[in-house]
Design a protein around this motif. Sequence first.
Motif, PDB file in Angstrom:
ATOM      1  N   MET A  79       1.020  -1.248   0.203  1.00  0.00           N
ATOM      2  CA  MET A  79       0.051   0.054  -0.018  1.00  0.00           C
ATOM      3  C   MET A  79       0.692   1.165   0.100  1.00  0.00           C
ATOM      4  SD  MET A  79      -2.796  -1.053   2.716  1.00  0.00           S
ATOM      5  CE  MET A  79      -3.778   0.198   2.732  1.00  0.00           C
ATOM      6  N   ARG A 106      -3.200  -1.550  -6.385  1.00  0.00           N
ATOM      7  CA  ARG A 106      -3.484  -0.432  -5.735  1.00  0.00           C
ATOM      8  C   ARG A 106      -3.124   0.966  -6.748  1.00  0.00           C
ATOM      9  NH1 ARG A 106      -5.271  -1.495  -0.182  1.00  0.00           N
ATOM     10  NH2 ARG A 106      -5.923   0.718  -0.431  1.00  0.00           N
ATOM     11  N   LYS A 142      -0.108  -5.140  10.419  1.00  0.00           N
ATOM     12  CA  LYS A 142       1.101  -5.321  11.458  1.00  0.00           C
ATOM     13  C   LYS A 142       1.672  -6.521  11.098  1.00  0.00           C
ATOM     14  CE  LYS A 142       1.101  -5.161  16.211  1.00  0.00           C
ATOM     15  NZ  LYS A 142      -0.185  -5.021  17.267  1.00  0.00           N
ATOM     16  N   GLY A 178       5.471 -11.845  12.010  1.00  0.00           N
ATOM     17  CA  GLY A 178       6.542 -12.604  11.895  1.00  0.00           C
ATOM     18  C   GLY A 178       6.777 -13.023  10.669  1.00  0.00           C
ATOM     19  N   PRO A 217      -7.235  -1.818   3.566  1.00  0.00           N
ATOM     20  CA  PRO A 217      -6.051  -2.430   3.171  1.00  0.00           C
ATOM     21  C   PRO A 217      -6.519  -3.633   2.505  1.00  0.00           C
ATOM     22  CG  PRO A 217      -6.060  -2.007   5.580  1.00  0.00           C
ATOM     23  CD  PRO A 217      -7.147  -1.519   4.988  1.00  0.00           C
ATOM     24  N   ILE A 220      -5.048  -7.735   1.319  1.00  0.00           N
ATOM     25  CA  ILE A 220      -3.792  -8.745   1.495  1.00  0.00           C
ATOM     26  C   ILE A 220      -4.183  -9.900   0.638  1.00  0.00           C
ATOM     27  CG2 ILE A 220      -2.698  -9.883   3.126  1.00  0.00           C
ATOM     28  CD1 ILE A 220      -4.569  -7.811   5.139  1.00  0.00           C
ATOM     29  N   MET A 253      -3.467 -17.415   3.308  1.00  0.00           N
ATOM     30  CA  MET A 253      -3.419 -19.160   3.423  1.00  0.00           C
ATOM     31  C   MET A 253      -4.375 -19.375   4.788  1.00  0.00           C
ATOM     32  SD  MET A 253       0.368 -19.545   2.794  1.00  0.00           S
ATOM     33  CE  MET A 253       0.191 -21.214   2.429  1.00  0.00           C
ATOM     34  N   LYS A 268       6.473 -17.564   4.223  1.00  0.00           N
ATOM     35  CA  LYS A 268       4.991 -16.932   4.664  1.00  0.00           C
ATOM     36  C   LYS A 268       5.380 -15.877   5.735  1.00  0.00           C
ATOM     37  CE  LYS A 268       4.299 -21.271   7.296  1.00  0.00           C
ATOM     38  NZ  LYS A 268       3.347 -22.388   7.119  1.00  0.00           N
ATOM     39  N   GLU A 269       4.178 -15.058   5.794  1.00  0.00           N
ATOM     40  CA  GLU A 269       4.205 -14.087   6.884  1.00  0.00           C
ATOM     41  C   GLU A 269       3.036 -14.066   7.590  1.00  0.00           C
ATOM     42  OE1 GLU A 269       5.951  -9.894   5.235  1.00  0.00           O
ATOM     43  OE2 GLU A 269       3.854  -9.752   4.942  1.00  0.00           O
ATOM     44  N   THR A 270       3.089 -13.672   8.939  1.00  0.00           N
ATOM     45  CA  THR A 270       2.098 -13.527   9.790  1.00  0.00           C
ATOM     46  C   THR A 270       1.337 -12.150   9.907  1.00  0.00           C
ATOM     47  OG1 THR A 270       3.360 -14.080  11.777  1.00  0.00           O
ATOM     48  CG2 THR A 270       2.073 -15.793  11.006  1.00  0.00           C
ATOM     49  N   LEU A 271       0.301 -11.645   9.759  1.00  0.00           N
ATOM     50  CA  LEU A 271      -0.136 -10.385   9.901  1.00  0.00           C
ATOM     51  C   LEU A 271      -1.294 -10.142  10.644  1.00  0.00           C
ATOM     52  CD1 LEU A 271      -0.241 -10.030   6.226  1.00  0.00           C
ATOM     53  CD2 LEU A 271       1.291  -8.747   7.451  1.00  0.00           C
ATOM     54  N   GLU A 272      -1.480  -8.854  11.072  1.00  0.00           N
ATOM     55  CA  GLU A 272      -2.734  -8.540  11.834  1.00  0.00           C
ATOM     56  C   GLU A 272      -3.047  -7.227  11.293  1.00  0.00           C
ATOM     57  OE1 GLU A 272      -2.514  -9.309  16.223  1.00  0.00           O
ATOM     58  OE2 GLU A 272      -2.632  -7.067  16.268  1.00  0.00           O
ATOM     59  N   ALA A 273      -4.515  -6.943  11.183  1.00  0.00           N
ATOM     60  CA  ALA A 273      -4.889  -5.656  10.631  1.00  0.00           C
ATOM     61  C   ALA A 273      -6.461  -5.865  11.296  1.00  0.00           C
ATOM     62  CB  ALA A 273      -4.920  -5.766   9.338  1.00  0.00           C
ATOM     63  N   GLN A 274      -6.874  -4.489  11.245  1.00  0.00           N
ATOM     64  CA  GLN A 274      -8.371  -4.178  11.753  1.00  0.00           C
ATOM     65  C   GLN A 274      -9.113  -4.259  10.566  1.00  0.00           C
ATOM     66  OE1 GLN A 274      -8.848  -3.664  15.029  1.00  0.00           O
ATOM     67  NE2 GLN A 274      -6.798  -3.917  15.278  1.00  0.00           N
ATOM     68  N   LEU A 299     -11.466  -5.318   5.633  1.00  0.00           N
ATOM     69  CA  LEU A 299     -10.312  -5.606   5.022  1.00  0.00           C
ATOM     70  C   LEU A 299     -10.978  -6.128   3.754  1.00  0.00           C
ATOM     71  CD1 LEU A 299      -8.278  -7.504   7.545  1.00  0.00           C
ATOM     72  CD2 LEU A 299      -7.647  -5.343   6.598  1.00  0.00           C
TER      73      LEU A 299
END
Lengths: 320, 245
Positions: A74, A106, A186, A189, B136, B138, B142, B161-167, B170
């Motif tokens: 983004m 985007r 966020k 990991g 956002p 994403i 998976m 892979k990547e772990t993410l968090e969002a409000q 989405l």
Amino acid sequence: MSVLIFAELDNGSLKKSSQEAIYYGAQVAQMLGTSATAVVIGAADAGELATAGRFGAAKVLHATDAKLAEANGMAYASVMAAAAGQEGAKVVVLAKSSLGDAMAARLAGKLKAGLAPNVIELPDLSNGFHVKTSIYTGKAFANNELKADVKILAIKKNTIVPVETDATAPVETFAPALNDSDFGLKVLGTEKATGDVLLPEADLVVSAGRGLKGPENWSIVEDLARALHAATACSKPVSDLDWRPHHEHVGQTGIKVSPNLYIAAGISGAIQHLAGVNSSKVIVVINKDPEAPFFKSADYGIVGDVFDVLPRLTKAVQAL
Amino acid sequence: MKILVCVTSVPDTTTKITFTDNNTKFNKAGVTFITGPYDDYALARAVELKEKLGASVTVLTVGETDAEPVIRKCLAIGADDAIRVNAEPIDAYFVAEQIAAIAKENRYDLILMGRESIDYNGGQVHGIVAEMLGIPSISPVMKLDIEGDTAKMTREIEGGKETLEAQLPLVLGCQEPIAEWKIPNMRGIMTARTKPLKIVQPSGTDSLTAVGSYELPAPRGAVKMIPADQAELLIQLLRTEAKVI
Ligand SMILES: Cc1cc2nc3c(=O)[nH]c(=O)nc-3n(C[C@H](O)[C@H](O)[C@H](O)COP(=O)(O)OP(=O)(O)OC[C@H]3O[C@@H](n4cnc5c(N)ncnc54)[C@H](O)[C@@H]3O)c2cc1C
Ligand SMILES: Nc1ncnc2c1ncn2[C@@H]1O[C@H](COP(=O)(O)O)[C@@H](O)[C@H]1O
């Protein structure tokens, strides 16, 4: 007017696919009678930035805000939009990648641009702006006309063979205002295989299927891949069975690859598998079944047992 | 929670692609149409979230009447209602405009799509919709879990892979193994017939791209077979003849 190229970094170095994108963008710029500007986002040393010039960029914009250190589709798209505004760019070129794809979408939304995903050739400017893209997962091509004022081209690997010169390009620091709403994700990991050749970037790929019988036999695949400096890949059942990680799965529902060489060992060649690999330049098939459908789509074939053939190929490569 | 799942009707993955009218039209003759395989994952996860957390699931497609069997199947699998925007899906921007218009009206917490459609393979609609909504996006996701207003996700990246968090809200592009594909059961098929399907007319008429013609790839030359007991010869040929190593 200029052609803007997103030059993606991986660990501070310019990705190979981005070298190709820069060269492609420079060719398009030449066709349009303008120049190419590469945008590099994140920390990179002078040597890496100079690479952009050697592949054809006339100018490099370098965005180094600490908030951009982590790849963020983004925020990066916003940086590209700002750069397109500053440079008056009407054509934006990106190499296909997880980041490039996210940015292209985007950016198309921001600029109301005509977007061509999966571009496989230089555009034809003889009558408007036409570009050929791969569709139906490589089973066909479409000749698209991009009618919008701004055009975005996401190019597939091996679209063009980049030529490196000793040209140099001035580097300008680029610091557009950043938007807080672009930083809503966020990252908690990351798990990334290190040291290996990344599959979407690889020139050579050694891939294996259910014919390998089990994950414990993968060392013969890895040995050949290592000897060739190739990436490893697999068929869908192999990743479904958890023999290999999901990011190695190629095909219709997996990664699409277009390397110079694709070696398929113990893979039957189902249409969904072929869809993801059929744009490879050279395909080698090793299968014990002479009737395996994959042989019909191969350039070279060996009817044989993978447990015998793969180690012998590894030895032959090592002996080169 | 309100979930919107966007689905496409695409040729079955085993389809042999051909064109008609001087290579200007996709040849639909004899082709079986299915829900996009990635869209199926999106729908399956939406139905799981509905069962677990309670949610309404709306399916949306931008397509002509021939897309309706796919919509009915989604209703049979567990979506509550459906919307069809009655228009030929010209390109990703046009489709995204339609989806965004409906999303602005109905304010979904979660918009789930497939990672990519398997006809145009753009993987672009989700990003454009999210941009139009200012939220956002994403992809490819998976794994997805929702806790209150927060989504926890795993996304595939190159080589890992990547772990993410969002409000929420989405927009997500989904892929396996986010959920198991679901097959409609008899009861689902029966109730699907009475679930609401709303047909709306397209808004906006932007067409930023147009396909002039199609082509099929040139066939590969004949395969060169190498006897297994001379496997080493392959390496020589790859070097001297194919010049790829
Ligand atoms: C919607 C959908 C999407 C799909 N997407 C994909 C996708 O993206 N990618 C994908 O790969 N598949 C996909 N598939 C699955 C696809 O149809 C095939 O089932 C799959 O590709 C088969 O994998 P395989 O070749 O490894 O296994 P198999 O078909 O079981 O083939 C194994 C092969 O190994 C050979 N073999 C066995 N032992 C040996 C030996 N010792 N030496 C040499 N050869 C040996 C056999 O002769 C056989 O040809 C999809 C299917 C569907 C329905
Ligand atoms: N015509 C359409 N109607 C509804 N959703 C769509 C349509 N086309 C694409 N999508 C959604 O957007 C995702 C990505 O599509 P694409 O950008 O075409 O690869 C698909 O998996 C669908 O979830």
